[in-house]
Motif scaffolding. Structure first.
Motif, short mmCIF file in Angstrom:
data_model
loop_
_atom_site.label_atom_id
_atom_site.label_comp_id
_atom_site.label_asym_id
_atom_site.label_seq_id
_atom_site.Cartn_x
_atom_site.Cartn_y
_atom_site.Cartn_z
N ILE A 31 -15.90 7.79 21.79
CA ILE A 31 -16.66 8.38 20.70
C ILE A 31 -18.16 8.25 20.96
CG2 ILE A 31 -17.22 8.15 18.24
CD1 ILE A 31 -14.30 7.40 17.78
N SER A 32 -18.55 7.15 21.58
CA SER A 32 -19.98 6.89 21.82
C SER A 32 -20.59 7.90 22.80
CB SER A 32 -20.18 5.48 22.36
OG SER A 32 -19.60 5.35 23.64
N HIS A 34 -19.66 11.24 22.75
CA HIS A 34 -19.58 12.57 22.15
C HIS A 34 -20.96 12.95 21.61
CE1 HIS A 34 -18.54 15.85 19.44
NE2 HIS A 34 -17.42 15.97 20.16
N PHE A 37 -22.11 12.05 18.04
CA PHE A 37 -22.26 10.65 17.63
C PHE A 37 -23.15 9.81 18.55
CE2 PHE A 37 -18.00 12.16 16.43
CZ PHE A 37 -18.16 12.16 15.06
N LYS A 38 -23.38 10.30 19.76
CA LYS A 38 -24.07 9.51 20.78
C LYS A 38 -25.43 9.00 20.31
CE LYS A 38 -25.13 9.46 25.65
NZ LYS A 38 -24.92 10.12 26.94
N ALA A 40 -26.71 8.58 17.22
CA ALA A 40 -26.62 7.60 16.12
C ALA A 40 -26.08 6.26 16.62
CB ALA A 40 -25.75 8.14 15.00
N ILE A 41 -25.07 6.32 17.48
CA ILE A 41 -24.49 5.08 18.00
C ILE A 41 -25.50 4.35 18.87
CG2 ILE A 41 -22.74 4.16 19.59
CD1 ILE A 41 -20.78 6.22 18.35
#
Length: 103
Positions: A31-32, A34, A37-38, A40-41
């Protein structure tokens, strides 16, 4: 959970293997990584790394009264004026780091 760093945070997010969908498509892989989302993560990971900065670690973390472990000050439930001040100082540090975008 004692204070973690950014790498540990990202690893935990990826290990969740959550059922996440974006625009009707299942997110596969980490997910990190994608695009949705990258950013924000990575920003959140930066905050976790920031709490380990030796110059401000005393503001960003506190020692558990029950153990030798240190925890992020964001988890501190203030019971005194001093603890409330510490929480404010921690939040100010985050605000300065992120230009007020994440607090």
């Amino acid at each position: 959970m004692s204070a973690i760093n950014g790498k540990q945070y990202v690893e935990r997010i990826n290990q969740l293997k959550a059922n996440v969908w974006v625009d009707g498509k299942l997110v596969t892989g980490d997910i990190s990584e994608h695009p949705a989302f990258k950013g924000a993560i990575n920003s959140q990971a930066k905050l976790y790394d920031f709490q380990h900065d030796k110059k401000i670690k005393d503001i960003m973390t506190y020692q558990s009264p029950d153990s030798e472990d240190f925890f992020g000050t964001s988890y501190l439930q203030p019971k005194t004026k001093e603890e409330l001040k510490k929480r404010r100082e921690m939040t100010q540090q985050w605000a300065q780091l992120t230009h007020g975008m994440i607090v």
